[in-house]
Design an enzyme around this catalytic site. Structure first.
Site, PDB file in Angstrom:
ATOM      1  N   LYS A  97       9.861  -0.064   8.626  1.00 33.76           N
ATOM      2  CA  LYS A  97       9.140  -0.880   7.647  1.00 33.76           C
ATOM      3  C   LYS A  97       9.968  -2.128   7.394  1.00 33.76           C
ATOM      4  CE  LYS A  97       6.929  -0.603   3.057  1.00 33.76           C
ATOM      5  NZ  LYS A  97       6.638   0.252   1.890  1.00 33.76           N
ATOM      6  N   SER A 172       1.788   0.922   0.511  1.00 36.62           N
ATOM      7  CA  SER A 172       2.198  -0.325   1.117  1.00 36.62           C
ATOM      8  C   SER A 172       2.754  -0.182   2.527  1.00 36.62           C
ATOM      9  CB  SER A 172       3.269  -0.975   0.243  1.00 36.62           C
ATOM     10  OG  SER A 172       4.463  -0.205   0.245  1.00 36.62           O
ATOM     11  N   SER A 196       3.308   4.887  -1.616  1.00 37.66           N
ATOM     12  CA  SER A 196       3.282   3.997  -0.451  1.00 37.66           C
ATOM     13  C   SER A 196       3.611   4.650   0.880  1.00 37.66           C
ATOM     14  CB  SER A 196       4.232   2.816  -0.672  1.00 37.66           C
ATOM     15  OG  SER A 196       3.635   1.870  -1.513  1.00 37.66           O
TER      16      SER A 196
END
Lengths: 509, 95, 479
Positions: A97, A172, A196
């Site tokens: 990420k 997210s 997330s």
């Protein structure tokens, strides 16, 4: 050996084949990079792909593996990891990420603010993956500064859900979840502040784990809400996640909230029988807010666990219905302060044509941050400001305590909790544009877990109208191994985690 | 609406975020919606409940007083918008 | 006299003498090239985290114990949010509602006597960087080397009633933080800076007047001057029918006036909240006991001991406890010269030695005359080998040329003439060649006695034992 079979099999198998030198790390990396090259234009899972850099890392892993296979004692042993973990993932590609700083990699956090930020240091998580020999496959797309539940808040464009490209992947950590779902990476890192990891895992039909707060170091992980943020991982299978956590988790002196624990390997309970395990079911979570298809799938999963020997117990988490308002005070408060460092002075976006210092600040930040980030900064400033602190911030912290206390009480009568991850399945891109609060409600079952600092997982548990549904497992503090045991046992008896989206360019389903 | 335009301007100023006149009404509406959501908290009985600022450790870990960092100015300033003679430059600060 | 009572409180920032910063492993050494001692944490780069320095906490505990304060078993680091280029994170990590040191007091001594100043609190926080305004063609340059340096902010109650008292407090505090070795006290380098809160009210009024805060005073003289001009300004303002506005002011030493800091466009709202990166700071009793065991004797206790056990006066005891080094020197001197009266030792340390150190800008630990050497001299003074006057000359020689007292006395023949036969011969000669003065003396002009003493000292090059001289001379003159 068919490479595709290897790539889509368990991480353990891939790592073993690499270690036995049946396959080259460079070959594996190239195969994934080819898939990414074919599919990323459609799915937009990656913000940054650097083929050369990834292959360079893979070749280094091959040299290390060759040396070890030849019995070379001079293979680079890392002092960071214990011997059994050093090189554990040598040659295994992992997508990170874009929130974990990695030296030499552009680290954008999904924001224009950091569009050109090449991190001068590694996050602790990255350091550990490097020490384990993993290969960085690229930088996964995300909602800007991890604020969002759809991955539509990325400066680098939305990610599309591989199961239905008109839909969002969740957020997210949408890029990470979609990449694993689409077969563009065997594993990916993520962060979970209010859901997330679990929510995109559910919507993309992959397994994801958010460990106990303090389990994974936050050093170098760009902060959204410091008391809630926790790094974790995505993969197809629970057993893959156990392996990933073995590498990621561990005390770090550079994070004052990092825990010193001696819990042993996260794979420790894999394969153990579930007989007699008490699974708490929060009946409130199955009310009218829950989409029927999801309720049905989750109910079926609970029955499956029961068949495998678990005992279902009804539990009550009454304060968790206040989790969303508490979260939308606490998280913005922390973020308003955490994001003050993005001021255009030492790094990040600086506006052109400012006339004085105030303009430099106000315009750099106005240009650098997107709408959702601004909303949260403004709300955060408001709830901390003079005259509002007690009514909002302090009250939210008290409600947070009530929510945490509910879990403590519940865990007196059960070993873990199981329920839905989200009230609905993946919505269409743009569906929540008109009302940001609508999207906040998607996190009603995940947020209480962050507020209490507990470990949580999402594993594939079926489909609702062709869209994946997740089963959430929540454990007491430090009980990730228990969650992984249950998830793994479930996956031994179900096939949901094997389902693959059709039509991903470059990937044969 | 639970927030006035002045409230929005005030927090925007505190947050050093430029907000144009065009953006103001929409922002006022969105922020008011979020605050309405948060307003639900006010009705919850929290008498005698200790606020919870940290979910995990109840004591901060301390670091021994040892210098561990060396000079990495060049690496750190490589990502800076404007530097000169090792200093970060900003428009003149008025005291 | 004025009908205005002055009310003063101080907030002092003492830089703690740790090797590394309060939340990072960067060095705190002063004077490095810009930004070479600002690490990722100090710069507030994305993703980095603070970890508190145990050494800084320990120094706060030392201070708390030294002023008789409560050491909080649990205190909280909080963020103070505001934007400023020398504040990299956009917030300062400080302590707000629950500081590490709570209460305590300091005793101060002024011409008006002894007084207790109550402390409100002392809390840990990080220092900011520096903005340099010159030479950057309209820009300011930011150096963040100082960012993250540990500070202890020490806050008093509004207990002081004159500039004198404020300065006495500041000096006592300055002495104390150096005494317990938590701060180097270097005011030029900014290691010890005071903010002074000043207000005035008519005598007899209970309520405080509106106060102004004068920021960043880095010398005792400036503290005194700034208070004097601020008090004058406030009184003049009120007497002209105006009102004091609560504000922050700066003292301009060149113009000897205070002026308002350009007011911020909006009222500050620091939005303090507990730092989510830092769980509460917990200090258990065992740690406090351990720190207490390592504390030296404190100035107040030493002062009492010098007055009570050694019979020193308040003035001498005060000077000897102004710094730990002065008292340590004094005690070393006493140990090396057991037969010498404590008051004589104190006189020499506070007199000749202090003056010499002052001229050479040295402190006691760097004295060119060690306590052992000075003891050697004082022994010779005590046993009558040399007179007080000669002893001072010998001290000068020891200071400038080194060597010990006995060697100098022998080499230069400075031994006092205590042989009464030899001295009497000298005196007789003087009396014989001065008939006129003898007549005057005998006629009742006592003052002429001094003339004979002077002549005798001149003739013996000062080596005559003064007591013996007086006695013999009186006998001779009496005829």
């Amino acid at each position: 050996m068919n490479l595709d079979t290897l790539l889509d099999g368990p991480l353990r198998g891939l790592a073993g084949a690499l270690a036995r030198r049946e396959v080259q790390a460079a070959e594996v990396a190239r195969a994934y990079l080819d898939r990414i090259a074919a599919a990323n234009a459609l799915l937009n899972c990656f913000i940054t792909v650097d083929r050369e850099r990834s292959l360079h890392e893979a070749e280094a892993a091959d040299r290390w593996l060759d040396a070890r296979a030849a019995g070379g004692a001079d293979a680079p042993a890392s002092t960071l990891l214990p011997p059994q973990l050093s090189g554990l993932l040598a040659g295994v590609p992992v997508a990170h990420k874009d929130i974990f700083c990695a030296e030499g990699w552009r680290t954008t956090c999904g924001s224009r603010m950091l569009e050109n930020f090449v991190a001068p240091y590694d996050a602790h998580v990255i350091t550990r993956f490097r020490a384990a020999g993993a290969v960085t496959l690229g930088r996964a797309n995300m909602d800007e500064f991890a604020m969002g539940s759809s991955n539509e808040n990325s400066w680098f464009g939305p990610v599309r859900n591989p199961w239905d490209t008109s839909r969002v992947p969740g957020g997210s950590s949408g890029g990470s979840a979609a990449a694993v779902a689409a077969g563009l990476a065997p594993a990916a890192t993520g962060t979970d502040t209010g859901g997330s990891i679990r929510q995109p895992a559910a919507w993309c039909g992959v397994s994801g784990i958010k460990p106990t707060y303090g389990r994974v170091s936050r050093y170098g992980m760009i902060a959204f809400a410091s008391s809630l943020d926790q790094g974790g991982a995505f993969a197809r299978r629970a057993e893959d996640l156990a392996l990933l956590l073995d590498v990621m988790a561990g005390h770090d002196a550079r994070d004052a909230t990092s825990a010193v624990r001696q819990d042993g390997s996260f794979t420790g309970l894999l394969g153990q029988d579930l007989t007699g395990l008490r699974v708490g079911v929060p009946r409130d979570w199955f009310g009218s807010g829950l989409a029927a298809g999801i309720g049905t799938a989750v109910q079926a999963a609970l029955e499956q666990l029961q068949r495998q020997g678990c005992v279902l117990v009804d539990i009550d988490l009454p304060a968790s219905r206040h989790a969303i308002p508490a979260y939308y005070v606490i998280a913005p408060a922390e973020c308003s302060s955490n994001l003050s460092r993005f001021d255009g002075v030492r790094f990040g976006h600086r506006a052109a044509g400012y006339r004085d210092l105030t303009e430099l600040y106000e315009r750099s930040r106005a240009e650098g941050f997107g709408a959702e980030v601004k909303r949260r900064i403004l709300i955060g400033s408001y709830v901390l400001s003079h005259g509002y602190y007690d009514a909002y911030y302090l009250q939210a912290q008290k409600v947070r305590r009530l929510i945490a206390d509910d879990f403590t009480r519940a865990f007196a009568s059960c070993d873990l909790i199981a329920g839905p991850v989200t009230p609905t399945s993946a919505f269409r891109l743009g569906a929540c544009n008109e009302d940001p609060v609508q999207m906040y409600l998607e996190d009603m079952y995940t947020i209480p877990v962050n507020l209490a600092g507990l470990p949580g997982m999402s594993i594939p548990a079926g489909f609702d109208n062709g869209l994946p549904v997740g089963l959430q497992l929540i454990g007491p503090w430090w009980q990730e191994a228990r969650l992984l045991q249950v998830a793994h046992a479930y996956q031994q008896h179900t096939d949901w985690h094997r389902a693959r989206p059709a039509g991903v360019p470059g990937v044969s389903a | 609406m639970s927030l006035s335009e002045d409230d929005v301007r005030r927090v925007a100023r505190l947050s050093r975020l430029a907000v144009s006149a065009d953006e103001l009404p929409r922002l006022q509406q969105d922020l008011s919606r979020i605050l309405d959501l948060a307003a639900e908290l006010k009705a919850i009985d929290t008498q005698g409940v200790a606020p919870m600022a940290h979910p995990g450790a109840d004591a901060v870990a301390l670091r021994p007083d040892v210098v561990t960092e060396s000079n990495r100015r060049d690496a750190y300033q490589a990502v800076a918008p404007q530097v000169e003679d090792g200093l970060y430059l900003v428009p003149k600060v008025i005291e | 006299m004025s009908q205005w009572e002055i009310v003063i409180g101080l907030e002092t920032h003492a830089q703690l003498s740790t090797h590394s910063k309060i939340f990072s492993g960067a060095s705190t050494a002063f004077g490095a090239e810009p930004n070479t001692q600002a690490c990722a944490v100090d710069l507030g780069l994305p993703g980095v985290l603070p970890v508190p320095n145990q050494g800084a906490v320990e120094r706060a505990i030392r201070f708390g114990l030294a002023v008789g304060a409560q050491i909080a078993p649990m205190s909280v680091f909080a963020r103070k949010n505001y934007f400023y280029p020398d504040l990299p994170k956009g917030y300062q990590i400080s302590q707000f509602e629950l500081p590490v040191v709570q209460g305590g007091s300091m005793t101060i001594h002024t011409a008006a006597g002894e007084k207790t100043v109550r402390l409100t609190r002392a809390h840990l926080e990080e220092d900011a960087g520096k903005s340099l305004h010159e030479d950057f063609h309209g820009s300011s340059g930011i150096d963040l080397n100082r960012a993250g340096t540990p500070l202890l902010e020490i806050v008093t109650e509004p207990d002081m009633r004159s500039a004198d008292e404020a300065v006495a407090y500041a000096r006592a505090l300055h002495g104390l933080v150096r005494w317990i070795e938590i701060c180097d006290g270097n005011m030029q380098e900014g290691s010890f800076r005071c903010d002074v809160n000043v207000s005035v009210r008519p005598f007899g009024q209970r309520e405080y007047g509106t106060r102004c805060e004068i920021k960043n005073l880095n010398s005792f003289r400036f503290i005194e001057r700034a208070i004097d001009c601020e008090v004058k300004r406030q009184i003049a303002l009120i007497e002209d029918g105006g009102a004091v506005r609560q504000e922050t002011r700066l003292y301009d030493p060149d113009r000897d006036e205070t002026r308002s800091m350009r007011s911020k466009e909006d009222a500050q709202d620091y939005r303090y909240f507990p730092d989510p990166d830092l769980p509460p700071l917990r200090i258990d009793e065992a740690w406090v006991r351990e720190v207490a065991a390592g504390l030296p004797e404190l100035p107040a206790a030493r002062r009492v001991r010098y007055q009570r056990d050694l019979g020193l006066g308040a003035y001498d005891a005060g000077l000897l406890t102004a710094s730990r080094e002065a008292g340590d020197y004094f005690e070393a001197l006493q140990r090396a010269a057991p037969g010498v009266d404590a008051k004589v030792c104190a006189n020499w340390v506070n007199g000749e030695l202090a003056a010499a150190l002052n001229r050479a800008e040295l402190d006691f630990t760097a004295s060119r005359v060690t306590a052992d050497r000075l003891a050697g001299l004082l022994r010779r003074l005590a046993d009558g080998t040399v007179s007080g006057k000669i002893a001072k000359e010998i001290f000068e020689l020891m200071w400038t040329e080194g060597g010990d007292a006995d060697a100098i006395i022998d080499a230069r023949g400075l031994r006092q003439i205590s042989d009464s036969g030899a001295l009497e011969a000298v005196l007789r000669e003087i009396v014989e060649r001065s008939p006129a003065q003898v007549a005057e003396y005998r006629g009742g002009k006592e003052k002429v006695f001094g003339f004979f003493v002077g002549q005798a000292m001149k003739a013996t090059q000062g080596k005559a034992n003064p007591a013996q001289l007086n006695e013999l001379l009186r006998k001779l003159l009496a005829g």
